[in-house]
Design a protein around this motif. Sequence first.
Motif, PDB file in Angstrom:
ATOM      1  N   UNK A  32      12.822  30.482  14.996  1.00 12.25           N
ATOM      2  CA  UNK A  32      12.325  30.818  15.556  1.00 12.25           C
ATOM      3  C   UNK A  32      11.516  32.327  16.803  1.00 12.25           C
ATOM      4  N   UNK A  33      11.223  32.445  17.827  1.00  8.88           N
ATOM      5  CA  UNK A  33      10.587  33.784  18.593  1.00  8.88           C
ATOM      6  C   UNK A  33       9.445  33.518  18.862  1.00  8.88           C
ATOM      7  N   UNK A  34       8.689  34.522  18.631  1.00 13.81           N
ATOM      8  CA  UNK A  34       7.195  34.946  19.581  1.00 13.81           C
ATOM      9  C   UNK A  34       6.312  34.684  18.273  1.00 13.81           C
ATOM     10  N   UNK A  35       5.119  34.811  18.596  1.00 13.74           N
ATOM     11  CA  UNK A  35       4.421  35.561  17.647  1.00 13.74           C
ATOM     12  C   UNK A  35       3.911  36.374  18.400  1.00 13.74           C
ATOM     13  N   UNK A  36       3.582  37.439  19.093  1.00 12.57           N
ATOM     14  CA  UNK A  36       2.103  38.108  20.158  1.00 12.57           C
ATOM     15  C   UNK A  36       0.854  38.836  18.603  1.00 12.57           C
ATOM     16  N   UNK A  37       0.246  38.537  19.257  1.00 13.71           N
ATOM     17  CA  UNK A  37      -0.691  38.327  19.025  1.00 13.71           C
ATOM     18  C   UNK A  37      -2.271  39.303  20.018  1.00 13.71           C
ATOM     19  N   UNK A  38      -2.520  40.667  19.044  1.00 12.34           N
ATOM     20  CA  UNK A  38      -3.203  41.403  20.428  1.00 12.34           C
ATOM     21  C   UNK A  38      -4.818  41.900  19.079  1.00 12.34           C
ATOM     22  N   UNK A  39      -5.600  42.164  19.717  1.00 13.81           N
ATOM     23  CA  UNK A  39      -6.728  42.458  19.003  1.00 13.81           C
ATOM     24  C   UNK A  39      -7.413  43.714  19.571  1.00 13.81           C
ATOM     25  N   UNK A  40      -7.702  44.122  18.510  1.00 14.29           N
ATOM     26  CA  UNK A  40      -7.758  46.235  18.575  1.00 14.29           C
ATOM     27  C   UNK A  40      -9.224  46.171  18.604  1.00 14.29           C
ATOM     28  N   UNK A  41     -10.088  45.836  19.842  1.00  9.73           N
ATOM     29  CA  UNK A  41     -11.127  45.583  20.086  1.00  9.73           C
ATOM     30  C   UNK A  41     -11.668  45.551  21.434  1.00  9.73           C
ATOM     31  N   UNK A  42     -12.222  46.735  22.435  1.00 12.60           N
ATOM     32  CA  UNK A  42     -12.956  46.494  23.010  1.00 12.60           C
ATOM     33  C   UNK A  42     -14.004  45.275  23.657  1.00 12.60           C
ATOM     34  N   UNK A  43     -14.750  45.235  22.919  1.00 11.65           N
ATOM     35  CA  UNK A  43     -15.729  43.801  22.789  1.00 11.65           C
ATOM     36  C   UNK A  43     -15.215  42.878  22.639  1.00 11.65           C
ATOM     37  N   UNK A  44     -13.300  42.423  22.542  1.00  8.46           N
ATOM     38  CA  UNK A  44     -12.777  41.103  21.951  1.00  8.46           C
ATOM     39  C   UNK A  44     -11.901  40.396  22.919  1.00  8.46           C
ATOM     40  N   UNK A  45     -11.807  39.865  22.697  1.00  5.67           N
ATOM     41  CA  UNK A  45     -10.486  39.005  23.018  1.00  5.67           C
ATOM     42  C   UNK A  45      -9.639  37.653  22.625  1.00  5.67           C
ATOM     43  N   UNK A  46      -8.884  37.206  22.999  1.00  2.00           N
ATOM     44  CA  UNK A  46      -8.197  36.259  22.502  1.00  2.00           C
ATOM     45  C   UNK A  46      -7.806  35.625  23.454  1.00  2.00           C
ATOM     46  N   UNK A  47      -7.834  34.359  23.439  1.00  2.00           N
ATOM     47  CA  UNK A  47      -7.844  32.858  24.381  1.00  2.00           C
ATOM     48  C   UNK A  47      -6.911  31.831  23.218  1.00  2.00           C
ATOM     49  N   UNK A  48      -6.039  30.933  23.659  1.00  2.00           N
ATOM     50  CA  UNK A  48      -5.519  29.984  24.077  1.00  2.00           C
ATOM     51  C   UNK A  48      -6.276  28.770  24.834  1.00  2.00           C
TER      52      UNK A  48
END
Length: 130
Positions: A32-48
């Motif tokens: 139980x907890x949290x998953x944190x996702x981080x993209x290491x790029x300046x021309x990409x992102x993340x979405x749910x």
Amino acid sequence: MYTLKVRSHQREELVEFTDKVQEKLKESEAKEGLVVLYVQHTTAGLTVNENADPDVPRDMLHALRTLIPQHGMGFRHGEENSDAHITASLVETTVTIPFKDGELLLGRWQGISLCEFDGGRERKVIMIVR
């Protein structure tokens, strides 16, 4: 901490990788907890966002292309990808998802996607389980 590699094949594309995240979460044995996702790029992102209807990512990319086209706005950056930098700034670089009993608590139609704005290429996503 894990590093996930996500491959895009087009200049602009949403690449769902929920299964990779769930697999690493199981591997962590965290309950139980949290998953944190981080993209290491300046021309990409993340979405749910929705992962059931392929029209949703197409519509999202169409709207972003309409707001910020690659050419015709007088951008000065020599790589001709200023649109990708600007679009990535509008989309998050980080998403946080709770989990319980080792399962991501995503909604029925939700998935995690890399938002590619200057591909195709392999991108790194850092995953932290807490």
